[in-house]
Motif scaffolding. Structure first.
Motif, mmCIF file in Angstrom:
data_model
loop_
_atom_site.group_PDB
_atom_site.id
_atom_site.type_symbol
_atom_site.label_atom_id
_atom_site.label_comp_id
_atom_site.label_asym_id
_atom_site.label_seq_id
_atom_site.Cartn_x
_atom_site.Cartn_y
_atom_site.Cartn_z
ATOM 1 N N GLY A 227 38.463 52.967 29.688
ATOM 2 C CA GLY A 227 38.022 52.096 28.607
ATOM 3 C C GLY A 227 36.815 51.257 28.961
ATOM 4 N N PRO A 228 36.081 50.814 27.941
ATOM 5 C CA PRO A 228 34.909 49.961 28.147
ATOM 6 C C PRO A 228 35.295 48.506 28.338
ATOM 7 C CG PRO A 228 35.175 50.348 25.819
ATOM 8 C CD PRO A 228 36.290 51.111 26.518
ATOM 9 N N GLY A 229 34.262 47.650 28.502
ATOM 10 C CA GLY A 229 34.487 46.214 28.630
ATOM 11 C C GLY A 229 33.838 45.601 29.846
ATOM 12 N N ASN A 230 33.031 46.390 30.558
ATOM 13 C CA ASN A 230 32.423 45.929 31.810
ATOM 14 C C ASN A 230 31.691 44.595 31.622
ATOM 15 O OD1 ASN A 230 31.686 45.967 34.473
ATOM 16 N ND2 ASN A 230 29.972 47.364 34.190
ATOM 17 N N GLY A 231 31.987 43.649 32.514
ATOM 18 C CA GLY A 231 31.356 42.338 32.447
ATOM 19 C C GLY A 231 32.242 41.280 31.829
ATOM 20 N N ASP A 232 33.239 41.695 31.051
ATOM 21 C CA ASP A 232 34.167 40.747 30.437
ATOM 22 C C ASP A 232 35.179 40.264 31.484
ATOM 23 O OD1 ASP A 232 35.436 39.783 27.687
ATOM 24 O OD2 ASP A 232 37.058 40.495 28.991
ATOM 25 N N PRO A 233 35.594 38.999 31.425
ATOM 26 C CA PRO A 233 36.554 38.475 32.414
ATOM 27 C C PRO A 233 37.866 39.249 32.471
ATOM 28 C CG PRO A 233 35.528 36.665 31.216
ATOM 29 C CD PRO A 233 35.070 37.934 30.545
ATOM 30 N N LEU A 234 38.414 39.632 31.314
ATOM 31 C CA LEU A 234 39.672 40.386 31.321
ATOM 32 C C LEU A 234 39.470 41.757 31.947
ATOM 33 C CD1 LEU A 234 42.636 40.728 30.612
ATOM 34 C CD2 LEU A 234 41.961 41.424 28.298
ATOM 35 N N TYR A 235 38.349 42.394 31.642
ATOM 36 C CA TYR A 235 38.032 43.696 32.250
ATOM 37 C C TYR A 235 37.961 43.558 33.777
ATOM 38 C CZ TYR A 235 35.379 47.988 33.282
ATOM 39 O OH TYR A 235 34.955 49.200 33.786
ATOM 40 N N THR A 236 37.251 42.545 34.239
ATOM 41 C CA THR A 236 37.080 42.330 35.681
ATOM 42 C C THR A 236 38.421 42.064 36.350
ATOM 43 O OG1 THR A 236 34.870 41.428 35.315
ATOM 44 C CG2 THR A 236 35.923 40.921 37.424
ATOM 45 N N LYS A 237 39.235 41.207 35.734
ATOM 46 C CA LYS A 237 40.553 40.889 36.284
ATOM 47 C C LYS A 237 41.449 42.124 36.331
ATOM 48 C CE LYS A 237 44.474 37.775 35.422
ATOM 49 N NZ LYS A 237 45.023 36.722 34.506
ATOM 50 N N THR A 238 41.402 42.909 35.258
ATOM 51 C CA THR A 238 42.215 44.131 35.190
ATOM 52 C C THR A 238 41.772 45.142 36.239
ATOM 53 O OG1 THR A 238 42.527 43.803 32.803
ATOM 54 C CG2 THR A 238 43.000 45.994 33.684
ATOM 55 N N LYS A 239 40.473 45.307 36.385
ATOM 56 C CA LYS A 239 39.939 46.258 37.373
ATOM 57 C C LYS A 239 40.331 45.853 38.789
ATOM 58 C CE LYS A 239 35.645 48.402 38.956
ATOM 59 N NZ LYS A 239 34.170 48.495 38.767
ATOM 60 N N GLN A 240 40.206 44.567 39.103
ATOM 61 C CA GLN A 240 40.543 44.085 40.442
ATOM 62 C C GLN A 240 42.013 44.331 40.759
ATOM 63 O OE1 GLN A 240 39.265 39.977 40.162
ATOM 64 N NE2 GLN A 240 37.179 40.451 40.831
ATOM 65 N N ARG A 241 42.879 44.051 39.796
ATOM 66 C CA ARG A 241 44.306 44.280 40.026
ATOM 67 C C ARG A 241 44.601 45.769 40.111
ATOM 68 N NH1 ARG A 241 49.270 43.081 35.875
ATOM 69 N NH2 ARG A 241 50.869 44.113 37.152
ATOM 70 N N ALA A 242 43.959 46.572 39.262
ATOM 71 C CA ALA A 242 44.184 48.022 39.256
ATOM 72 C C ALA A 242 43.819 48.648 40.599
ATOM 73 C CB ALA A 242 43.375 48.665 38.136
ATOM 74 N N GLN A 243 42.768 48.140 41.214
ATOM 75 C CA GLN A 243 42.315 48.697 42.489
ATOM 76 C C GLN A 243 43.282 48.413 43.636
ATOM 77 O OE1 GLN A 243 38.390 46.932 42.518
ATOM 78 N NE2 GLN A 243 37.439 48.780 41.704
ATOM 79 N N GLU A 244 44.240 47.525 43.393
ATOM 80 C CA GLU A 244 45.261 47.224 44.400
ATOM 81 C C GLU A 244 46.533 48.045 44.200
ATOM 82 O OE1 GLU A 244 45.866 43.046 44.054
ATOM 83 O OE2 GLU A 244 43.865 42.509 44.805
#
Length: 367
Positions: free
Chosen positions: A232-249
Motif C-alpha cells: 500500500g501507499p502512504g510513504n512519508g505519513d507518520p502512520l505509514y512510517t510507524k507501521t513500516k518500522q514495526r513491520a520490519q521487526e
C-alpha cells in the motif's frame, strides 16, 4: 445525435493516467479511470478537472482531456474560493454533465456550480460516511445542511451498496441508485493453484487510520509460522512510517509498500487470502481484485451488504481472535480456500464484472 460531453471533477484522476504518480491514486480513481477510459472508447467526449500542476494545464491521455486547474484547499472555509474557481473553468469547459465521487466538499462546490450554469450533475458516494450525519459541533450541522442541499441539486446520486442507499434515505431523506463497483476479470488459466499459495495479503492505504493496518501486524505476530505481505501507499505519513518500522521487526511479514496497480494481480494470485482490517469502507476494490484471482476475503469488521456472511465467498471475523482462527484454518485447508475462492470469483463475475456494471453507469451518465 451527438454524444454528450462528460466531465469528471476528480482531483487525483490524472495520477491514474500517469504510472509515475499512481501512489496517490486509490480505488475511487481506479473506478473513475475505468469509466472515463471506456466512455472515451465508446465515442463520448470525456474530460476531467484535476489538481493544478506546475508544468502543464491541459493534457490528453487515452482520449481523455485532463484540465489540471483545480486549486488545492485546506479547509471547508475554502469552499467559496473553490466554487468561484471551479465555476469559471466549468463554464469554459462547457460539458453537458459533471460527475464527482466521494469528496463532499467537491460535491457541494460542483453541485452549486452546475445549478448556476444549468448543467447536469451526478454524485457518487465513496463510503458510508458520505451518507451519514455527524453528532459533532454546531459548525458540522451547518455544513451538513449545505451538503444536504447539494444532494438535492444532484440529478442523480449513485450509492455503492444497499446499506449506503438506506443510510442516505434515513439521514437525508434522499433516494439514490445503487450501482456497485466493477472489475475486469483475468483469464482463469492465469489463476494459481491453491496448493501453491504462499501468504496472507493486506492491501490498502497505509497512511489512513480508517484502514487500521496495525491489526494485520498483530495477526502476523499471532501466527509466526505463516507468511504475510503488506502492500500500500502512504510513504512519508507518520502512520505509514510507524507501521513500516514495526513491520520490519516481524520476521514472517514482508512490507512491500506501494505497488503499481498493473502489478498488484500477482500478489493476489499467490495469496492464501486477503485480510481487510478497515473500520469502515465504501465498496473496496480490494475485495473485487481478490475474488478475480479466486482468493478468499477475510474481513475483520466490514462486509458489503452482508455478502461475506451469506454467500460463502469469505469471512467477517468480528474480532482479532476469530480472525486468527479463520486464517489458521485456511492456511491448513487448501481445499476449503479453493472452494471459497472460486465461489468468490463466480460471484464477482455474476454481480460485479465490467460487462455487468459498466452499462448501468453508462445509462445514468449518458441519458
Amino acid at each position: 445525435m451527438k454524444n454528450p460531453h462528460i466531465c469528471f471533477v476528480a482531483p487525483y484522476l490524472d495520477n491514474y493516467f500517469d504510472s509515475q504518480a499512481r501512489d496517490s491514486a486509490g480505488g475511487a480513481e481506479r473506478q473513475q479511470y475505468l469509466l472515463a477510459k471506456n466512455l472515451a472508447e465508446d465515442g463520448y467526449e470525456v474530460s476531467a478537472i484535476t489538481y493544478k500542476h506546475e508544468n502543464s494545464k491541459i493534457d490528453i491521455k487515452e482520449d481523455v482531456k485532463l484540465y489540471k486547474i483545480l486549486p488545492e484547499y485546506s479547509s471547508k472555509l475554502d469552499i467559496p474560493f473553490l466554487i468561484s474557481n471551479l465555476a469559471f473553468y466549468m463554464w469554459k469547459i462547457d460539458a453537458d454533465l459533471f460527475y464527482t465521487r466521494g469528496n463532499t466538499d467537491l460535491c457541494i462546490a460542483t453541485s452549486y456550480c452546475c445549478d448556476f450554469l444549468n448543467k447536469k450533475f451526478i454524485y457518487s458516494l465513496a463510503d458510508d460516511t458520505n451518507a451519514s450525519k455527524s453528532t459533532d459541533k454546531f459548525i458540522n450541522k451547518i455544513y451538513e445542511n449545505i451538503y444536504s442541499n447539494s444532494l438535492n441539486i444532484s440529478n442523480n446520486i449513485i450509492s455503492q451498496t444497499n446499506n449506503q442507499k438506506e443510510l442516505l434515505k434515513i439521514n437525508y431523506n434522499i433516494e439514490s441508485t445503487t450501482i456497485p463497483n466493477m472489475y475486469p476479470i483475468p483469464n482463469r488459466k492465469r489463476i494459481r493453484s491453491h496448493e501453491e499459495r504462499d501468504y496472507f495479503l493486506w492491501v490498502g492505504d497505509i497512511s489512513r487510520e480508517q484502514k487500521q493496518p496495525w491489526y494485520f501486524l498483530d495477526l502476523a505476530e499471532k501466527l509466526p509460522k505463516v507468511e504475510f505481505i503488506m502492500v500500500g501507499p502512504g510513504n512519508g505519513d507518520p502512520l505509514y512510517t510507524k507501521t513500516k518500522q514495526r513491520a520490519q521487526e516481524i520476521p514472517n511479514l514482508e512490507f512491500e509498500g506501494f505497488v503499481e496497480p498493473d502489478e498488484i494481480g500477482r500478489y493476489y494470485n499467490k495469496a492464501i487470502g486477503l485480510v481487510n482490517t478497515s473500520k469502515y469502507e465504501g465498496f473496496p476494490n480490494t475485495f473485487l481484485e481478490s475474488w478475480s484471482y479466486a482468493t478468499p476475503v477475510i474481513s475483520l469488521t466490514f462486509d458489503i451488504d452482508e455478502i461475506l456472511s451469506t454467500e460463502n465467498i469469505g469471512y467477517k471475523a468480528g474480532d482479532l481472535q476469530n480472525l486468527k482462527e479463520i486464517a489458521e484454518d485456511l492456511y491448513i485447508n487448501p481445499d476449503k480456500r479453493k472452494r471459497i475462492g472460486w465461489n468468490g470469483r463466480k460471484f464477482l463475475k455474476e454481480n460485479y464484472s465490467f460487462e455487468k456494471i459498466y452499462p448501468k453507469y453508462k445509462s445514468i451518465l449518458t441519458p
